[in-house]
Design a protein around this motif. Structure first.
Motif, PDB file in Angstrom:
ATOM      1  N   PHE A 224      92.628  58.985 -45.188  1.00 35.96           N
ATOM      2  CA  PHE A 224      93.163  58.216 -44.056  1.00 35.96           C
ATOM      3  C   PHE A 224      92.030  57.759 -43.138  1.00 35.96           C
ATOM      4  O   PHE A 224      91.955  56.582 -42.754  1.00 35.96           O
ATOM      5  CB  PHE A 224      94.163  59.075 -43.278  1.00 35.96           C
ATOM      6  N   LYS A 225      91.138  58.677 -42.804  1.00 36.09           N
ATOM      7  CA  LYS A 225      90.031  58.353 -41.895  1.00 36.09           C
ATOM      8  C   LYS A 225      89.123  57.279 -42.492  1.00 36.09           C
ATOM      9  O   LYS A 225      88.721  56.333 -41.802  1.00 36.09           O
ATOM     10  CB  LYS A 225      89.228  59.621 -41.602  1.00 36.09           C
ATOM     11  N   LEU A 226      88.804  57.411 -43.779  1.00 33.06           N
ATOM     12  CA  LEU A 226      87.946  56.425 -44.424  1.00 33.06           C
ATOM     13  C   LEU A 226      88.628  55.062 -44.488  1.00 33.06           C
ATOM     14  O   LEU A 226      88.004  54.030 -44.229  1.00 33.06           O
ATOM     15  CB  LEU A 226      87.582  56.899 -45.837  1.00 33.06           C
ATOM     16  N   ALA A 227      89.902  55.069 -44.835  1.00 32.15           N
ATOM     17  CA  ALA A 227      90.637  53.807 -45.003  1.00 32.15           C
ATOM     18  C   ALA A 227      90.680  53.008 -43.707  1.00 32.15           C
ATOM     19  O   ALA A 227      90.393  51.801 -43.707  1.00 32.15           O
ATOM     20  CB  ALA A 227      92.053  54.082 -45.507  1.00 32.15           C
ATOM     21  N   VAL A 228      91.032  53.661 -42.616  1.00 33.12           N
ATOM     22  CA  VAL A 228      91.161  52.913 -41.360  1.00 33.12           C
ATOM     23  C   VAL A 228      89.804  52.442 -40.848  1.00 33.12           C
ATOM     24  O   VAL A 228      89.724  51.479 -40.078  1.00 33.12           O
ATOM     25  CB  VAL A 228      91.888  53.744 -40.277  1.00 33.12           C
ATOM     26  N   SER A 229      88.728  53.098 -41.293  1.00 35.51           N
ATOM     27  CA  SER A 229      87.403  52.707 -40.814  1.00 35.51           C
ATOM     28  C   SER A 229      86.817  51.526 -41.577  1.00 35.51           C
ATOM     29  O   SER A 229      85.958  50.813 -41.048  1.00 35.51           O
ATOM     30  CB  SER A 229      86.432  53.896 -40.900  1.00 35.51           C
ATOM     31  N   VAL A 230      87.270  51.292 -42.818  1.00 29.29           N
ATOM     32  CA  VAL A 230      86.629  50.253 -43.632  1.00 29.29           C
ATOM     33  C   VAL A 230      87.463  48.992 -43.826  1.00 29.29           C
ATOM     34  O   VAL A 230      86.909  47.917 -44.076  1.00 29.29           O
ATOM     35  CB  VAL A 230      86.220  50.795 -45.031  1.00 29.29           C
ATOM     36  N   MET A 312      93.896  39.901 -49.112  1.00 27.61           N
ATOM     37  CA  MET A 312      94.302  41.069 -49.885  1.00 27.61           C
ATOM     38  C   MET A 312      93.162  42.078 -49.844  1.00 27.61           C
ATOM     39  O   MET A 312      92.007  41.721 -50.085  1.00 27.61           O
ATOM     40  CB  MET A 312      94.607  40.673 -51.330  1.00 27.61           C
ATOM     41  N   GLU A 313      93.476  43.338 -49.533  1.00 23.41           N
ATOM     42  CA  GLU A 313      92.412  44.337 -49.418  1.00 23.41           C
ATOM     43  C   GLU A 313      92.924  45.713 -49.790  1.00 23.41           C
ATOM     44  O   GLU A 313      94.116  46.010 -49.648  1.00 23.41           O
ATOM     45  CB  GLU A 313      91.838  44.341 -48.004  1.00 23.41           C
ATOM     46  N   GLY A 314      92.005  46.538 -50.293  1.00 24.30           N
ATOM     47  CA  GLY A 314      92.409  47.864 -50.712  1.00 24.30           C
ATOM     48  C   GLY A 314      91.284  48.872 -50.625  1.00 24.30           C
ATOM     49  O   GLY A 314      90.108  48.507 -50.529  1.00 24.30           O
TER      50      GLY A 314
END
Length: 328
Positions: A224-230, A312-314
């Motif tokens: 979660f932390k990595l996802a919201v940061s990138v 589109m991003e993932g």
């Protein structure tokens, strides 16, 4: 003439078996594991997911989605000269023969075009589109079938309520073709192997058997932390490449993993919720299939119109992340 790539067809497929949160709660309760519809929805936004039948493999789901995409594109299977399949759950352990080759056979393609799998977990579709875009722009291939297909139900530990409730099975596909007008406006890919252990299947082959675990492992808070940061950063990188700003976006299609991550990304990009395509509630996290699934649903219900700009991003295990900016 400058060559560009363009998306001209989309398709998707969800296996018929639909499992609601209550269905899953009842199944887990029989094992003494407590969960509820409210608990799952609050933490993820997921209400249901689909599971493949025992005889269905990723290639079977992929073929259904591919045929739908080919129909929209007005193409026959033998018009395709490259197949790229993104999957973390390939048909064969060890990943060969590739699922892409199996899809080629099942579609009846006999033109000896290329076929290859890519592995970037939930970022797989974005990676595959970027690869296809490069091949088309180089002139090496003209018509490319890009597929994300997963049967994640096969790798879930149903003793772990923190992960087993999040994932589902499905497939999404697009047809990309050479064009004299821009379609894929920009792509941006990243990886950071220092975080390889936060999302993985920590098993390996040893003497023909699995050494370690064959189940998915996820450190939820770390992911979660990595996802919201990138996600915001990579979207802006793609926009910068195209010379655009976020207010020129018509639609945001993030990886359909967790509604809280998705809402956070949209907010950071300054996009209202109604401009974000959300399908995670109906099929859960389908990994590499989630973005093309959402894209196809929004194309077919008329939300996405020709000429509109779609981001589109993932993010996925590896740790990988990326974005594709497309004009439909």
């Amino acid at each position: 003439m400058t060559l560009y790539s363009k998306i001209i067809g989309t398709g998707s497929y969800l296996p018929p078996k639909r499992v609601t949160n209550q269905d899953l709660a009842d199944q887990l309760a029989a094992k003494g594991i407590e969960t509820s519809d409210e608990w799952i929805v609050t933490r993820s936004g997921i209400s249901a997911r689909h599971y493949a039948e025992p005889e269905q493999k990723s290639s079977d789901l992929a073929v259904h989605a591919a045929r739908n995409a080919l129909d929209m594109a007005g193409m026959q299977p033998n018009d395709i000269d490259l197949i790229i399949v993104a999957s973390s759950t390939p048909d064969f352990f060890g990943s060969f023969p590739s699922t892409a080759c199996i899809v080629q056979r099942k579609l009846g393609i006999t033109n000896n075009g290329a076929a290859v799998d890519v592995q970037a977990v939930c970022s797989g579709f974005v990676y595959a589109v970027s690869v296809a875009d490069s091949f088309i722009k180089s002139g090496a291939h003209k018509n490319v079938l890009v597929i994300g297909a997963e049967v994640f139900s096969r790798i879930l530990n149903f003793d772990d309520r923190g992960t087993c409730v999040l994932f589902g099975d499905g497939a999404g596909a697009i047809v990309m073709t050479a064009s004299d007008t821009p379609g894929i406006l920009a792509t941006q890919l990243h990886a950071d192997g220092r975080h390889a252990d936060v999302l993985s299947i920590p098993g390996s082959m040893d003497g023909g058997a699995i050494a370690g675990s064959g189940f998915l492992y996820m450190d939820g808070p770390a992911v979660f932390k990595l996802a919201v940061s990138v996600l915001e950063k990579v979207a802006h990188e793609a926009l910068d490449k195209a010379g655009m700003t976020s207010d020129q976006l018509d639609w945001l299609i993030p990886h359909q993993a967790n509604i809280r991550i998705m809402n956070s990304t949209a907010k950071k990009l300054g996009m209202p919720p109604e401009k974000m395509v959300v399908t995670v509630d109906q099929h859960g996290n389908t990994s590499a299939a989630s973005i093309p699934l959402a894209l196809d649903i929004a194309m077919r219900d008329g939300r996405i119109q020709p000429g509109q700009n779609v981001m589109m991003e993932g993010v996925g295990g590896g740790f990988t992340w990326g974005a594709v900016l497309a004009r439909m």
